[in-house]
Design a protein around this motif. Structure first.
Motif, short mmCIF file in Angstrom:
data_model
loop_
_atom_site.label_atom_id
_atom_site.label_comp_id
_atom_site.label_asym_id
_atom_site.label_seq_id
_atom_site.Cartn_x
_atom_site.Cartn_y
_atom_site.Cartn_z
N ALA A 27 -40.61 9.94 -86.53
CA ALA A 27 -40.84 8.77 -86.77
C ALA A 27 -39.42 8.67 -86.19
O ALA A 27 -38.80 10.21 -85.98
CB ALA A 27 -40.67 8.68 -88.47
N ASN A 32 -34.24 3.81 -89.82
CA ASN A 32 -35.07 3.16 -89.99
C ASN A 32 -36.34 3.69 -89.66
O ASN A 32 -37.49 3.05 -90.33
CB ASN A 32 -34.98 2.00 -88.01
N ALA A 33 -37.12 5.34 -90.32
CA ALA A 33 -37.50 6.25 -90.05
C ALA A 33 -39.05 5.35 -91.40
O ALA A 33 -39.96 4.63 -91.24
CB ALA A 33 -38.12 7.19 -90.66
N GLN A 34 -38.67 4.76 -92.29
CA GLN A 34 -38.83 4.30 -93.36
C GLN A 34 -39.78 2.73 -93.08
O GLN A 34 -40.57 2.86 -93.05
CB GLN A 34 -38.45 4.32 -94.96
N SER A 35 -38.83 1.98 -92.92
CA SER A 35 -38.97 0.75 -92.63
C SER A 35 -40.07 0.98 -91.09
O SER A 35 -41.22 0.08 -91.47
CB SER A 35 -38.30 -0.17 -92.36
N ALA A 37 -42.34 3.26 -90.81
CA ALA A 37 -43.66 3.55 -91.01
C ALA A 37 -44.56 2.51 -91.48
O ALA A 37 -45.11 2.50 -91.39
CB ALA A 37 -43.39 4.64 -92.13
N ARG A 38 -43.60 2.12 -92.31
CA ARG A 38 -44.26 0.59 -93.13
C ARG A 38 -44.94 -0.45 -92.53
O ARG A 38 -46.10 -0.88 -92.50
CB ARG A 38 -43.44 0.14 -94.25
#
Lengths: 70, 494
Positions: A27, A32-35, A37-38
């Protein structure tokens, strides 16, 4: 049972041999990684929905007519 | 009452989509669907070995009524088994249509409304003591049921009208209720139906028939729906003071509440107060928590029911739907629709989103979107596949359904004509020896065994693998085979 999170590539066809099942592609770093991934999860979900739904949505919806029940 | 009998009846939507040509009309599709049932029981209205009832109801809706259960998880398992049974019939119908030159797909939807606004139901039955005051049903139970949609609704995109744009509502059924309490069903659709067929000792029990509920895909939603209703009934039965929430106009209230996801829509009580659905649910939840603290939990899921009930009320009150968006149908589906709409740039009137709304309720395990969300970890389950599989063939172990299942399976193995319903067990050749089992909590009845013994011969019970191997739908598989040739039967009493 039946609850493996699937990780499919989004819109693009790409094969990542050796990628650990749950880790997936690297990622982007930072917040930003989480968004990111989402968004990927959602795109993969949309792909899967497209693969099971009939393509003509309007025809499907209008064609679903029942008689009333209780 | 210590133990309560529950049941739920589900009407399914049915559609056939032809491949390259028009599909069959629902009534024709229903005939294909029920062909194996008619072959098995010479009727499209049968009780099956798991003690449940399978039939074609008003408007050719395929319907499944669970056997009587006295445990919430048994009830949910039996209801889910009904979906698997319908799916099996759907697959067989699809194959039979194909063989007749009518290729296409059969769709069975566990929802409550079609694209034109025709509605069909999900009816709950609760056995209550006859001594329950009718007045408390309207002052407490009715307001509970009118507002229950915020914790157990299936959700729905309401199409645009001249007055309002397309929007998301809590309930599928709310707009289709016409009366508060009455004894009619199709004509006036009351929220609580009091037609009094208790299927039990009528001097002791009454059957409360609730037709306001939405069909649920989610097992966790079902747990809170049946579990919270049971708790409210228990408090009523215990004579607990629960306040008076009686609504001035329950029918306008139920619609008003359904269409306001903020949970702030106010409705008038008969006393002239203005209350929200959150007010009513939160007040009853608080009473239920205290009641359980004082009297103890009467089953091992009470805490789970209270927890989910509390989170659902909070989710609506605060607007933070993520508290329940893997456990409560309306919120699971809303999250999906919202995210697809945002990502694809669609508005709520878009046909694709309506299609997603319907497809959420598709019972097909691969194609149905609820099941797809479970696979992706976006929705939770309560029961494992093995338990659901057992519920297809086995009656719930703690009620009269055991007696019914045994009687009808044994009579079939003996090859003798028989009829059963919720209470009656009759061999056609021995009408005078018919047995009525009025107590829904018995699991054996010596009169039934005596009656079956008169048929002579011995029965061997088949194991699950042997039942799976039969060519008929698993739900209709024979449970026994006869191991001895028929002895000359005792002559019937004349």
């Amino acid at each position: 049972m039946a609850t493996q999170p699937q990780r499919r590539p989004g819109q693009t066809e790409q094969d990542t041999p050796g990628a650990p099942g749950d880790g997936g592609a690297p990622a982007p770093a930072g917040g930003n990684a989480q968004s990111q991934a989402r968004v990927e999860e959602l795109d993969s979900l949309l792909d899967e929905i497209d693969s099971v739904l009939e393509s003509n949505a309007e025809e499907f919806v209008k064609g679903f007519v029942q008689k009333g029940g209780q | 009452m210590e133990r309560r009998v529950f049941g739920v009846e589900t009407e399914f939507g049915l559609a056939h989509h032809g491949q390259g040509r028009r599909g069959l009309a629902p009534d024709e599709a229903a005939r294909y669907l029920f062909r194996p049932v008619i072959d098995w029981g010479r009727s499209s209205n049968v009780f099956i070995p798991n003690g449940s009832r399978l039939y074609l109801d008003v408007g050719s809706h395929p319907e499944y009524a669970t056997a009587e259960c006295d445990d919430l998880l048994d009830l949910i398992a039996s209801d889910r088994a009904g979906e698997l049974i319908m799916h099996d019939l759907g697959q067989r119908a699809e194959a039979a249509m194909g063989a007749d030159g009518l290729p296409g797909s059969v769709y069975l939807l566990k929802n409550n409304i079609d694209s034109q606004g025709n509605s069909y139901g999900s009816h709950e039955n609760y056995l209550i003591p006859r001594t329950t005051h009718f007045r408390r049903l309207s002052t407490v139970l009715l307001p509970f049921l009118v507002t229950r949609q915020i914790i157990a609704g299936a959700g729905r995109i309401v199409p645009a009208t001249e007055d309002a744009p397309a929007h998301y509502a809590f309930s599928q059924r709310a707009d289709h209720m016409w009366e508060g309490i009455s004894s009619a069903t199709t004509r006036s659709r009351p929220i609580i139906n009091t037609r009094d067929e208790p299927h039990a000792d009528a001097s002791v029990h009454r059957r409360l028939h609730v037709i306001v509920g939405d069909s649920n895909m989610s097992e966790t939603t079902q747990l809170v729906r049946f579990g919270a209703t049971d708790l409210v009934l228990r408090m009523i039965e215990a004579g607990q003071p629960l306040g008076d929430h009686e609504l001035e106009n329950p029918i306008s209230a139920i619609r008003h509440i359904s269409h306001d996801l903020s949970g702030r829509a106010t409705v008038r009580t008969r006393e002239g107060k203005r209350v929200t659905a959150v007010d009513v649910q939160a007040a009853l939840l608080e009473k239920a928590r205290r009641f359980v603290a004082r009297h103890g939990a009467h089953h091992d899921r009470v805490e789970q029911v209270l927890d989910l009930w509390g989170r659902a009320v909070e989710a609506v009150a605060t607007g933070d739907h993520s508290l329940i968006d893997r456990e409560i149908d309306w919120a699971i589906k809303k999250r999906l629709i919202d995210e697809v709409a945002a990502r694809s740039g669609l508005d709520l009137g878009a046909p694709r989103l309506d299609q997603i709304d319907f497809a959420y309720h598709d019972i097909h395990p691969e194609r149905g979107l609820f099941h797809l969300l479970v696979r992706r970890g976006r929705a939770e389950r309560l029961l494992d596949d093995a338990r659901l599989r057992r519920a297809i063939t086995d009656p719930p172990a703690t009620t009269r359904a055991v007696v019914r299942g045994r009687f009808l399976s044994a009579a079939r193995a003996h090859g003798v004509g028989h009829t059963v319903d919720w209470v009656h067990h009759k061999l056609v050749d021995r009408p005078l020896e018919a047995v009525m089992v009025k107590d829904p909590f018995v699991t054996e009845d010596p009169r039934i065994e005596t009656l079956l013994a008169r048929l002579g011969g011995e029965l061997l019970e088949l194991n699950p693998a042997e039942r799976e191997a039969q060519s008929v739908p698993l739900a209709l598989s024979e449970r026994y085979v006869r191991t001895q040739p028929a002895a000359p039967p005792e002559p019937p009493l004349v």
